[in-house]
Design a protein around this motif. Structure first.
Motif, mmCIF file in Angstrom:
data_model
loop_
_atom_site.group_PDB
_atom_site.id
_atom_site.type_symbol
_atom_site.label_atom_id
_atom_site.label_comp_id
_atom_site.label_asym_id
_atom_site.label_seq_id
_atom_site.Cartn_x
_atom_site.Cartn_y
_atom_site.Cartn_z
ATOM 1 N N LEU A 59 -27.038 -55.781 -66.588
ATOM 2 C CA LEU A 59 -27.120 -56.919 -67.504
ATOM 3 C C LEU A 59 -28.416 -57.694 -67.295
ATOM 4 C CD1 LEU A 59 -23.475 -58.260 -67.706
ATOM 5 C CD2 LEU A 59 -25.009 -57.985 -69.655
ATOM 6 N N ASP A 60 -28.825 -57.852 -66.045
ATOM 7 C CA ASP A 60 -30.091 -58.532 -65.777
ATOM 8 C C ASP A 60 -31.248 -57.791 -66.427
ATOM 9 O OD1 ASP A 60 -28.944 -60.552 -64.237
ATOM 10 O OD2 ASP A 60 -29.149 -59.415 -62.376
ATOM 11 N N ALA A 61 -31.214 -56.463 -66.336
ATOM 12 C CA ALA A 61 -32.303 -55.662 -66.902
ATOM 13 C C ALA A 61 -32.402 -55.844 -68.413
ATOM 14 C CB ALA A 61 -32.106 -54.190 -66.548
ATOM 15 N N VAL A 62 -31.284 -55.760 -69.119
ATOM 16 C CA VAL A 62 -31.346 -55.864 -70.579
ATOM 17 C C VAL A 62 -31.635 -57.294 -71.021
ATOM 18 C CG1 VAL A 62 -29.797 -53.902 -70.861
ATOM 19 C CG2 VAL A 62 -28.854 -56.225 -70.921
ATOM 20 N N ALA A 63 -31.223 -58.275 -70.230
ATOM 21 C CA ALA A 63 -31.451 -59.662 -70.611
ATOM 22 C C ALA A 63 -32.895 -60.086 -70.381
ATOM 23 C CB ALA A 63 -30.518 -60.582 -69.822
ATOM 24 N N GLU A 64 -33.557 -59.474 -69.396
ATOM 25 C CA GLU A 64 -34.875 -59.937 -68.975
ATOM 26 C C GLU A 64 -36.024 -59.111 -69.506
ATOM 27 O OE1 GLU A 64 -34.655 -59.966 -64.767
ATOM 28 O OE2 GLU A 64 -33.248 -61.639 -64.673
ATOM 29 N N GLY A 65 -35.762 -57.920 -70.019
ATOM 30 C CA GLY A 65 -36.898 -57.103 -70.427
ATOM 31 C C GLY A 65 -36.524 -56.093 -71.469
ATOM 32 N N GLY A 66 -37.549 -55.474 -72.013
ATOM 33 C CA GLY A 66 -37.316 -54.379 -72.945
ATOM 34 C C GLY A 66 -37.601 -54.763 -74.370
ATOM 35 N N ALA A 67 -37.668 -53.725 -75.232
ATOM 36 C CA ALA A 67 -38.032 -53.925 -76.629
ATOM 37 C C ALA A 67 -36.937 -53.457 -77.566
ATOM 38 C CB ALA A 67 -39.330 -53.159 -76.925
ATOM 39 N N ALA A 68 -35.709 -53.328 -77.051
ATOM 40 C CA ALA A 68 -34.634 -52.777 -77.868
ATOM 41 C C ALA A 68 -33.737 -53.846 -78.469
ATOM 42 C CB ALA A 68 -33.797 -51.818 -77.027
ATOM 43 N N GLY A 69 -34.261 -55.054 -78.647
ATOM 44 C CA GLY A 69 -33.486 -56.088 -79.313
ATOM 45 C C GLY A 69 -33.009 -57.147 -78.343
ATOM 46 N N ASP A 70 -32.791 -58.346 -78.875
ATOM 47 C CA ASP A 70 -32.359 -59.459 -78.051
ATOM 48 C C ASP A 70 -30.857 -59.406 -77.839
ATOM 49 O OD1 ASP A 70 -34.937 -60.507 -77.858
ATOM 50 O OD2 ASP A 70 -34.728 -61.619 -79.726
ATOM 51 N N TRP A 71 -30.446 -59.749 -76.630
ATOM 52 C CA TRP A 71 -29.046 -59.738 -76.259
ATOM 53 C C TRP A 71 -28.508 -61.155 -76.159
ATOM 54 C CZ3 TRP A 71 -26.003 -55.389 -75.049
ATOM 55 C CH2 TRP A 71 -26.687 -54.161 -75.098
ATOM 56 N N THR A 72 -27.266 -61.326 -76.574
ATOM 57 C CA THR A 72 -26.540 -62.567 -76.347
ATOM 58 C C THR A 72 -25.673 -62.375 -75.109
ATOM 59 O OG1 THR A 72 -26.477 -63.117 -78.706
ATOM 60 C CG2 THR A 72 -24.830 -64.178 -77.276
ATOM 61 N N ILE A 73 -25.825 -63.249 -74.142
ATOM 62 C CA ILE A 73 -25.073 -63.149 -72.894
ATOM 63 C C ILE A 73 -24.081 -64.309 -72.827
ATOM 64 C CG2 ILE A 73 -25.180 -62.981 -70.392
ATOM 65 C CD1 ILE A 73 -26.647 -60.711 -71.795
ATOM 66 N N GLU A 74 -22.802 -63.973 -72.715
ATOM 67 C CA GLU A 74 -21.750 -64.970 -72.558
ATOM 68 C C GLU A 74 -21.141 -64.849 -71.171
ATOM 69 O OE1 GLU A 74 -18.927 -65.262 -76.063
ATOM 70 O OE2 GLU A 74 -19.809 -63.283 -76.398
ATOM 71 N N VAL A 75 -20.608 -65.948 -70.679
ATOM 72 C CA VAL A 75 -19.866 -65.933 -69.425
ATOM 73 C C VAL A 75 -18.400 -66.220 -69.735
ATOM 74 C CG1 VAL A 75 -19.588 -66.938 -67.128
ATOM 75 C CG2 VAL A 75 -21.880 -66.713 -68.122
ATOM 76 N N LEU A 76 -17.530 -65.284 -69.373
ATOM 77 C CA LEU A 76 -16.095 -65.382 -69.664
ATOM 78 C C LEU A 76 -15.316 -65.429 -68.356
ATOM 79 C CD1 LEU A 76 -15.960 -62.585 -72.396
ATOM 80 C CD2 LEU A 76 -16.325 -65.039 -72.744
ATOM 81 N N GLU A 77 -14.170 -66.097 -68.387
ATOM 82 C CA GLU A 77 -13.307 -66.104 -67.210
ATOM 83 C C GLU A 77 -12.344 -64.929 -67.286
ATOM 84 O OE1 GLU A 77 -9.737 -68.860 -65.906
ATOM 85 O OE2 GLU A 77 -11.635 -69.835 -65.370
ATOM 86 N N VAL A 78 -12.372 -64.098 -66.256
ATOM 87 C CA VAL A 78 -11.511 -62.915 -66.207
ATOM 88 C C VAL A 78 -10.876 -62.819 -64.819
ATOM 89 C CG1 VAL A 78 -12.924 -61.668 -67.898
ATOM 90 C CG2 VAL A 78 -13.375 -61.377 -65.447
ATOM 91 N N THR A 79 -9.984 -61.868 -64.665
ATOM 92 C CA THR A 79 -9.344 -61.629 -63.379
ATOM 93 C C THR A 79 -10.312 -60.920 -62.443
ATOM 94 O OG1 THR A 79 -7.190 -61.415 -64.446
ATOM 95 C CG2 THR A 79 -7.390 -60.557 -62.208
ATOM 96 N N GLY A 80 -10.558 -61.510 -61.290
ATOM 97 C CA GLY A 80 -11.461 -60.909 -60.324
ATOM 98 C C GLY A 80 -10.793 -59.791 -59.545
ATOM 99 N N PRO A 81 -11.539 -59.122 -58.688
ATOM 100 C CA PRO A 81 -10.999 -57.948 -57.991
ATOM 101 C C PRO A 81 -9.832 -58.266 -57.067
ATOM 102 C CG PRO A 81 -13.110 -58.601 -57.056
ATOM 103 C CD PRO A 81 -12.934 -59.380 -58.315
ATOM 104 N N ASP A 82 -9.755 -59.511 -56.568
ATOM 105 C CA ASP A 82 -8.654 -59.877 -55.685
ATOM 106 C C ASP A 82 -7.607 -60.751 -56.373
ATOM 107 O OD1 ASP A 82 -9.976 -62.281 -55.894
ATOM 108 O OD2 ASP A 82 -10.720 -62.300 -53.832
ATOM 109 N N GLY A 83 -7.696 -60.823 -57.722
ATOM 110 C CA GLY A 83 -6.715 -61.567 -58.488
ATOM 111 C C GLY A 83 -7.123 -62.975 -58.836
ATOM 112 N N ARG A 84 -8.107 -63.524 -58.158
ATOM 113 C CA ARG A 84 -8.595 -64.859 -58.489
ATOM 114 C C ARG A 84 -9.492 -64.785 -59.724
ATOM 115 N NH1 ARG A 84 -11.912 -66.728 -53.571
ATOM 116 N NH2 ARG A 84 -12.639 -64.558 -53.799
#
Length: 410
Positions: A59-84
């Protein structure tokens, strides 16, 4: 977008490194090398394209560089690996056939978000399924699932549950998350899987070629890295093995013999063992296609077109070793550059390849920070300064850089 700088008339240089894990990010590597090159006033045009191998950092790579179009980055709350709950990023951009989404498993189910005191047998991929569902909610017609850096060894059970599958024990109750819960799997009902999955092209980006089970399987090879002891590795491996026929039977009820055979075959496919078996679930039950991670990232950032008009490419990663030869960023970038006759220099923290090995991989030169530092610790803690030094030396000695064959001297 990729960052460029220009002076007078010079060469066009593309800097496309991976992260130096435990030291500096791909963006920081590229910036330090570029600063060293610019310091000498060479007049080179420099384009920075941070890269990744399809695992952590995609995600860092596509957000910070490249010529294949601009990306929209959202932050969502999801279940983490230990349930938190954890905050996980989801990337989307317009595509020719509809929105394209990028889900990085490490964002939701990564080892870095695992409580050190949590039981690694209970680590789950559920949050990754929640990110996939969010991508479907946003109308994605193509989803890239970047696998790597996972905490889980659950054969994608958590992901499947988040997407609507019912995984049940002998009493007909939903099994708990993780490999520990998977050990109690007695039946599965796939009828509730999100129907939108059938209208989406799913691609898994993985540089791991391990199958799900066996001596090179997900638990045996990667379990210890996730905190599993020898007994837990055996438990996880047994859970993965027993899940295959149960899921195959469920696939038969939903889609017939072909669907069941796909599940069985997926267990032995290269990449099935990626991310603790999430690769298996994606290949066998979600009809995903697998591509080498670095190739996927090159497409996402438009690296081929960027390299096509370059005079020189500089790439690199923290450790240049035999694993690099299996398709890590430096070798993938070198293969891309070779298609256009562009010479490639690799910069790394340490190099364990001999000259024949790295030359056969398409590299013109290799610069190792370890050779410039007093010891390995200094090569990591002073990496930015050392990378700046390498860039400066490359600018001072352009004769050491082979010019691409179809370009005259300028």
């Amino acid at each position: 977008m990729a960052q460029m700088s220009a002076g007078g008339v010079g060469e066009r240089i593309v800097i496309a490194p991976d992260t130096f894990k435990g030291s500096v990010s791909a963006r920081e590597v590229a910036a330090a090398l570029a600063a060293g090159l610019r310091e000498q006033g060479s007049g080179d045009v420099i384009e920075q394209v941070p890269m990744a191998d399809g695992g952590e950092g995609t995600l860092d790579a596509v957000a910070e560089g490249g010529a294949a179009g601009d990306w929209t980055i959202e932050v969502l709350e999801v279940t983490g690996p230990d349930g938190r709950p954890v905050g996980a990023r989801l990337g989307t951009r317009p595509g020719d056939a509809g929105p394209v989404a990028l889900v990085e498993l490490a964002e939701a189910s990564g080892l870095g978000d695992m409580d050190p005191c949590a039981d690694p047998l209970r680590a789950t991929s559920r949050g990754t399924g929640e990110l996939l569902r969010a991508a479907l909610d946003r109308g994605a017609r193509e989803v890239v699932l970047a696998l790597g850096g996972s905490a889980c060894t659950d054969a994608g059970a958590g992901m499947l549950s988040a997407l609507g599958a019912r995984l049940l024990d002998r009493a007909g109750r939903r099994i708990p998350d993780g490999a520990a819960g998977l050990a109690g799997l007695a039946a599965a009902d796939l009828s509730g899987l999100d129907p939108r999955l059938g209208r989406v092209r799913l691609v898994i980006a993985a540089d791991v070629d391990s199958p799900l089970i066996g001596p090179r399987g997900a638990a045996e090879v990667f379990g210890p890295q996730k905190g599993l002891d020898e007994r837990q590795v055996r438990q996880a491996a047994a859970a993965l093995r027993s899940a295959v026929p149960i899921l195959a039977e469920a696939a038969y009820r939903r889609g017939g013999a072909a669907a069941s055979e796909r599940v069985v075959a997926a267990a032995d496919q290269p990449g099935a063992g990626a991310a603790g078996g999430v690769g298996f679930a994606a290949l066998g039950l979600l009809r995903a296609a697998r591509r080498p991670g670095v190739e996927v990232v090159m497409d996402l950032v438009g690296l081929e077109a960027t390299i096509a008009s370059a005079d020189l490419v500089i790439t690199g990663e923290g450790s240049l070793d035999t694993q690099s030869l299996a398709g890590k960023v430096p070798v993938g970038v070198a293969a891309c550059a070779s298609r256009h006759g562009v010479p490639v220099i690799a910069v790394c923290g340490r190099n364990s390849l001999d000259r024949d090995q790295w030359a056969a991989a398409g590299l013109e030169q290799v610069w190792a920070l370890r050779d410039l530092a007093a010891d390995e610790r200094e090569s990591m803690t002073q990496a930015r300064d050392l990378l700046h030094t390498v860039g400066s030396r490359l600018a001072i000695d352009p004769a050491g850089r082979r010019r691409r064959a179809d370009r005259p001297a300028r």
